[in-house]
Motif scaffolding. Structure first.
Motif, mmCIF file in Angstrom:
data_model
loop_
_atom_site.group_PDB
_atom_site.id
_atom_site.type_symbol
_atom_site.label_atom_id
_atom_site.label_comp_id
_atom_site.label_asym_id
_atom_site.label_seq_id
_atom_site.Cartn_x
_atom_site.Cartn_y
_atom_site.Cartn_z
ATOM 1 N N ALA A 1 15.477 58.662 33.858
ATOM 2 C CA ALA A 1 15.436 57.598 34.877
ATOM 3 C C ALA A 1 14.436 56.516 34.462
ATOM 4 C CB ALA A 1 15.053 58.186 36.230
ATOM 5 N N ALA A 2 13.290 56.960 33.926
ATOM 6 C CA ALA A 2 12.277 55.979 33.515
ATOM 7 C C ALA A 2 12.824 55.081 32.410
ATOM 8 C CB ALA A 2 11.022 56.718 33.036
ATOM 9 N N ARG A 3 13.526 55.698 31.471
ATOM 10 C CA ARG A 3 14.066 54.930 30.354
ATOM 11 C C ARG A 3 15.153 53.957 30.815
ATOM 12 N NH1 ARG A 3 15.811 57.436 24.525
ATOM 13 N NH2 ARG A 3 15.944 55.426 23.466
ATOM 14 N N ALA A 4 16.068 54.490 31.650
ATOM 15 C CA ALA A 4 17.165 53.634 32.122
ATOM 16 C C ALA A 4 16.612 52.454 32.913
ATOM 17 C CB ALA A 4 18.126 54.466 32.973
ATOM 18 N N ALA A 5 15.617 52.730 33.730
ATOM 19 C CA ALA A 5 15.048 51.648 34.557
ATOM 20 C C ALA A 5 14.300 50.637 33.695
ATOM 21 C CB ALA A 5 14.135 52.251 35.619
ATOM 22 N N ALA A 6 13.579 51.142 32.682
ATOM 23 C CA ALA A 6 12.823 50.228 31.819
ATOM 24 C C ALA A 6 13.761 49.231 31.135
ATOM 25 C CB ALA A 6 12.020 51.023 30.782
ATOM 26 N N GLU A 7 14.967 49.700 30.801
ATOM 27 C CA GLU A 7 15.956 48.818 30.179
ATOM 28 C C GLU A 7 16.363 47.685 31.128
ATOM 29 O OE1 GLU A 7 17.462 49.136 27.094
ATOM 30 O OE2 GLU A 7 16.214 50.883 26.572
ATOM 31 N N LEU A 8 16.255 47.975 32.417
ATOM 32 C CA LEU A 8 16.716 46.996 33.414
ATOM 33 C C LEU A 8 15.624 46.012 33.841
ATOM 34 C CD1 LEU A 8 18.865 49.370 35.686
ATOM 35 C CD2 LEU A 8 19.689 47.740 33.978
ATOM 36 N N VAL A 9 14.400 46.269 33.417
ATOM 37 C CA VAL A 9 13.320 45.327 33.741
ATOM 38 C C VAL A 9 13.539 44.064 32.915
ATOM 39 C CG1 VAL A 9 10.831 44.884 33.588
ATOM 40 C CG2 VAL A 9 11.670 47.145 34.309
ATOM 41 N N GLU A 10 13.556 42.931 33.591
ATOM 42 C CA GLU A 10 13.812 41.689 32.870
ATOM 43 C C GLU A 10 12.520 40.883 32.759
ATOM 44 O OE1 GLU A 10 16.887 37.948 32.954
ATOM 45 O OE2 GLU A 10 16.989 39.415 34.584
ATOM 46 N N VAL A 11 12.101 40.649 31.531
ATOM 47 C CA VAL A 11 10.847 39.919 31.305
ATOM 48 C C VAL A 11 11.214 38.503 30.872
ATOM 49 C CG1 VAL A 11 8.636 39.918 30.082
ATOM 50 C CG2 VAL A 11 9.789 42.094 30.572
ATOM 51 N N ILE A 12 10.933 37.555 31.729
ATOM 52 C CA ILE A 12 11.285 36.155 31.430
ATOM 53 C C ILE A 12 10.041 35.447 30.879
ATOM 54 C CG2 ILE A 12 12.104 33.958 32.426
ATOM 55 C CD1 ILE A 12 13.000 36.875 34.410
ATOM 56 N N CYS A 13 10.200 34.851 29.689
ATOM 57 C CA CYS A 13 9.022 34.360 28.957
ATOM 58 C C CYS A 13 9.164 32.897 28.556
ATOM 59 C CB CYS A 13 8.821 35.152 27.679
ATOM 60 S SG CYS A 13 8.688 36.898 27.939
ATOM 61 N N GLU A 14 8.020 32.352 28.239
ATOM 62 C CA GLU A 14 7.955 31.038 27.616
ATOM 63 C C GLU A 14 7.450 31.275 26.204
ATOM 64 O OE1 GLU A 14 6.621 27.997 30.843
ATOM 65 O OE2 GLU A 14 5.124 28.020 29.224
ATOM 66 N N GLU A 15 8.251 30.928 25.228
ATOM 67 C CA GLU A 15 7.858 31.254 23.856
ATOM 68 C C GLU A 15 6.979 30.190 23.238
ATOM 69 O OE1 GLU A 15 11.794 33.076 22.076
ATOM 70 O OE2 GLU A 15 10.052 33.434 20.785
ATOM 71 N N GLU A 16 6.052 30.654 22.416
ATOM 72 C CA GLU A 16 5.249 29.725 21.611
ATOM 73 C C GLU A 16 5.585 29.942 20.153
ATOM 74 O OE1 GLU A 16 1.117 30.404 22.554
ATOM 75 O OE2 GLU A 16 1.648 30.409 24.689
ATOM 76 N N ARG A 17 5.193 28.989 19.342
ATOM 77 C CA ARG A 17 5.405 29.089 17.916
ATOM 78 C C ARG A 17 4.585 30.258 17.359
ATOM 79 N NH1 ARG A 17 7.339 25.179 14.450
ATOM 80 N NH2 ARG A 17 6.548 25.585 12.352
ATOM 81 N N ALA A 18 5.253 31.095 16.587
ATOM 82 C CA ALA A 18 4.567 32.267 16.031
ATOM 83 C C ALA A 18 4.624 32.234 14.520
ATOM 84 C CB ALA A 18 5.233 33.541 16.541
ATOM 85 N N LYS A 19 3.669 32.915 13.921
ATOM 86 C CA LYS A 19 3.657 33.018 12.459
ATOM 87 C C LYS A 19 3.744 34.501 12.120
ATOM 88 C CE LYS A 19 0.596 31.890 8.580
ATOM 89 N NZ LYS A 19 -0.622 31.181 8.199
ATOM 90 N N VAL A 20 4.820 34.886 11.459
ATOM 91 C CA VAL A 20 5.023 36.311 11.198
ATOM 92 C C VAL A 20 5.267 36.627 9.727
ATOM 93 C CG1 VAL A 20 5.858 36.850 13.506
ATOM 94 C CG2 VAL A 20 7.495 36.129 11.747
ATOM 95 N N GLU A 21 5.420 35.597 8.889
ATOM 96 C CA GLU A 21 5.725 35.871 7.484
ATOM 97 C C GLU A 21 4.475 35.873 6.629
ATOM 98 O OE1 GLU A 21 9.722 34.709 5.503
ATOM 99 O OE2 GLU A 21 9.309 33.223 7.068
ATOM 100 N N PHE A 22 4.344 36.922 5.839
ATOM 101 C CA PHE A 22 3.175 37.055 4.972
ATOM 102 C C PHE A 22 3.398 36.347 3.646
ATOM 103 C CE2 PHE A 22 1.047 39.658 1.580
ATOM 104 C CZ PHE A 22 -0.251 39.270 1.874
ATOM 105 N N ASP A 23 2.447 35.480 3.311
ATOM 106 C CA ASP A 23 2.474 34.825 2.003
ATOM 107 C C ASP A 23 1.110 35.105 1.359
ATOM 108 O OD1 ASP A 23 2.271 33.165 -0.159
ATOM 109 O OD2 ASP A 23 2.443 31.279 0.983
#
Ligand code: MOS
Length: 722
Positions: free
Chosen positions: A136-158
């Motif tokens: 039940a916890a897992r099924a419910a967690a899937e249904l939680v909707e997190v609405i976000c405002e995205e910022e520019r991210a840096k994820v690539e390693f050079d």
């Protein structure tokens, strides 16, 4: 017994003309159990499934917790929709940043979850569902909707990122250091190697995934000091939990109880408490007095419990025409999470492995919006030594001399970094003994040994691991019901601590090992260091011997029932005047298919100078495990980040490939006779991580010997050989 004069031995400072002792002799006589292959005392409990691991502790009326991960890489939560999740039958409560308990002190930025709308990385825990069943916890967690405002991210390693920083290293030493004049040493070199060696992000895959049961007692009691949190957890010892979690949760240290009698693998990944523990603690507070159970899936483990960061090592080696090093430079550049900024000690071994008048080492880190990294077996030494030992092989090839001979020519008399004498340093004996055992003479010029479609090659690399002493750890020994019980906050993460600590105590008490029991892996026992840095056994051993001797001094050999002694473990007096590391040599034989480019590692040999081996059975298992883990990293382990989303794409053990039994050939381990009195009461050194350090370079060097192709990026996949 020999241990009566330990751990405090009078020593004079060696004067400048004195030749440092290279191999210390063990005191004669005394040991009965130490050095014998006692079988794991907890083996029967483990193979019958009756040893309780974290998730399996019997608690009354538990409920279940499932984390909600951040769906973006970086930004801010605008709102969280929980209506659909609340409608799932069995859901008891949903935690979000809007209504979760407030944390007190940011003792670790990674643990600071649900305190505001900010998102630092994809998968960061932003909520949790508590329910009557895990389903039940897992099924419910899937249904939680997190609405976000995205910022520019840096994820690539050079590795050549101009924004790389030179942060402080976590472990006390300077991040950058140098000696002599590097440019001058480079100019005068006749032979030069200047290369970069890379490793991808590595993920922990302990047999027991992370799991915790949290129970919060007396939350709303009359006396706030009476409140208490119990964690049944899987960790490498309670000490870091006790340091970081009470301030985070607004508790005093003794209000946190940690219980972890059995742990299914740690490897650094269970040294620190990770954010799911903070979530479980908050959930248990909300739902108190019911216990909360949380078991992470493998997929969740790829984003919230740490990893070995992607890194690149630039090595420059300059040598004169005889192969003597005129210059060594090592610049390590790694990815680091902006949230935690942890930096591995990748250059440390380079500072002390070989003699040279001119040296420079520097650690750099590129801050990225990725989940926090953590320690992973031999952090830093693993990739730093892969680079140095591959470069040494390249230099030997350029010089046209045997790679073992190159190492012998650059063997330093004292630690090149600190100029302290070695406590013991068995690198040369290990290389020599290994070359006999491995029949090194049969090694040919690159690309000449062939068996049908298979190209055969032999490779060698030095290995080492630094061992330090800590000042404050304690043990208690109690005589009760005809048995002696060792109590301390040590931890058996699968290595055999329950067994070897009994052996050490048995000899210190001069009783059979069957008469000793261990009560470790929980708070409520004397404080000790965690199982980490390969330093558990000798440090814990110091404290145990001190406690046993105190008990015998007080009560003789027939103590009354209930007699008890507690003592502090201290390093041998004068130990800090010595450079203390374990050393060894790794040998590899590979067969490379000329049809498919597949690499088979037929044989691995590790020869180690690791002081007294307390238990040859469990010690061998640790080294075999380390060589296997290193082989796995050398040949298979690789992760793919989606640069758009900051997400690891192969986030499970189906697609993140680790070595299987069929990948392992012959594994041989030999321990050289050694006794190092500057380590501990029994002359033992740390062992586990050293087996991991030199192995990838030995395999890569063997591939070069087989094929003439030099691989500088792990893993050594068939594609990289085409
Ligand atoms: Mo380890 S990486 O010695 O916890």
């Amino acid at each position: 017994s020999m241990s009566t004069d330990a751990p405090v031995r009078p020593q004079t400072r060696p004067d400048e003309t004195e030749t440092p002792e290279r191999t210390n002799e063990a005191p004669a006589g005394g040991e009965k159990s130490v050095g014998t292959p006692v079988r794991r005392v907890d083996g029967p409990l483990k193979v019958t499934g009756t040893a309780p691991y974290a998730y399996e502790h019997d608690v009354e009326n538990p409920c279940y917790l499932w984390p909600v991960p951040a769906p973006i890489t970086k930004g801010k939560i605008v709102r969280i929709e929980t209506e659909a999740a609340r409608a799932v039958p069995g859901v008891l409560h949903i935690l979000t940043h809007e209504d979760s308990p407030r944390l007190a002190v940011k003792s670790d930025p990674a643990l600071w979850i649900l305190q505001g709308p900010q998102i630092a990385h994809r998968g960061q825990i932003v909520g949790g569902v508590i329910a009557e069943t895990p389903e039940a916890a897992r099924a419910a967690a899937e249904l939680v909707e997190v609405i976000c405002e995205e910022e520019r991210a840096k994820v690539e390693f050079d590795p050549h990122d101009p924004e790389a920083e030179s942060p402080r290293i976590v472990l006390m030493k300077r991040g950058t250091e140098s000696k002599g004049d590097l440019d001058e040493g480079w100019r005068e070199a006749v032979h030069r190697i200047d290369q970069e060696y890379a490793n991808p992000t590595h993920f922990h895959a302990q047999m027991e995934p992370h799991a915790v049961i949290a129970v919060w007692h007396d939350v709303d009691g009359f006396d706030p000091r009476a409140t208490r949190l119990t964690l049944f957890d899987t960790n490498q010892g309670p000490i870091i939990h006790r340091t970081l979690l009470p301030p985070l949760l607004g508790l005093l240290p003794n209000q946190l109880e940690v219980i972890s009698p059995y742990v299914g693998g740690g490897f650094g990944g269970k040294a620190f408490p990770h954010p799911h523990i903070a979530l479980a603690a908050m959930a248990a507070k909300v739902i108190s007095p019911r216990p909360v159970k949380l078991a992470l899936t493998r997929q969740q483990m790829f984003q919230s419990v740490g990893h070995r960061p992607e890194a690149s090592q630039r090595i420059r080696l300059g040598a004169d025409r005889n192969g003597r090093l005129t210059a060594i430079e090592h610049i390590s550049t790694q990815a680091a999470s902006r949230l935690k900024r942890n930096v591995d000690q990748s250059c440390f071994a380079t500072r002390m492995m070989y003699a040279t008048p001119n040296r420079r080492t520097e650690h750099r880190a590129v801050m990225l919006d990725l989940p926090p990294e953590t320690w992973m077996r031999a952090p830093g030494d693993f990739n730093g030594m892969f680079a140095l030992e591959s470069a040494m092989d390249e230099l030997a090839h350029q010089l046209g001399i045997d790679p073992i001979e190159l190492r012998l020519r650059n063997e330093p008399d004292v630690d090149p970094e600190t100029e302290k004498p070695w406590s013991t340093r068995a690198l040369v004996p290990a290389l020599k003994r290994g070359s006999e055992l491995f029949d090194w003479e049969r090694r040919q010029e690159p690309g000449t040994l062939r068996e049908g479609e298979w190209l055969i090659g032999l490779g060698v690399a030095s290995t080492c691991f630094p061992n330090q002493h800590v000042a404050s750890l304690f043990a208690r020994i109690t005589y009760t019901g005809g048995k002696y019980v060792v109590q301390m906050q040590a931890s058996d993460i699968g290595t055999g601590a329950h067994t070897v600590l009994r052996q050490i105590a048995a000899d210190a008490l001069d009783v059979p090992v069957e008469q000793v029991e261990t009560d470790i892996g929980r708070t409520g026992t004397p404080m000790a260091i965690m199982a980490g840095g390969s330093q558990g056994t000798y440090e814990w051993g110091n404290a145990i011997v001190a406690a046993c001797e105190k008990l015998r001094r007080k009560h003789g050999d027939n103590p009354p029932d209930g007699a008890s002694a507690r003592a502090q473990g201290r390093p041998p007096r004068g130990a800090s005047k010595y450079s203390r590391h374990a050393f060894g040599a790794q040998f590899a034989e590979v067969a490379v298919s000329s049809v498919t480019s597949e690499v088979r590692v037929r044989r691995l040999l590790g020869v180690y100078g690791a002081g007294t081996i307390i238990n040859p059975l469990t010690a061998r298992s640790q080294m075999v495990g380390g060589m296997t883990m290193a082989l796995s990293a050398a040949l298979f382990e690789e992760s793919y980040h989606d640069p758009r989303f900051g997400k690891v794409m192969n986030h499970d053990l189906a697609s993140y490939h680790i070595a299987a039994h069929a990948d392992i050939g012959e594994l041989e381990v030999e321990f050289l006779p050694e006794y190092d009195k500057w380590f501990g009461a029994k002359g033992s050194k740390g062992i586990g991580e050293m087996a991991m350090v030199g192995t990838p370079a030995a395999i890569g060097n063997a591939i070069f010997n087989a094929t003439g192709i030099r691989l500088r990026d792990t893993p050594f996949t068939p594609a990289s050989l085409i």
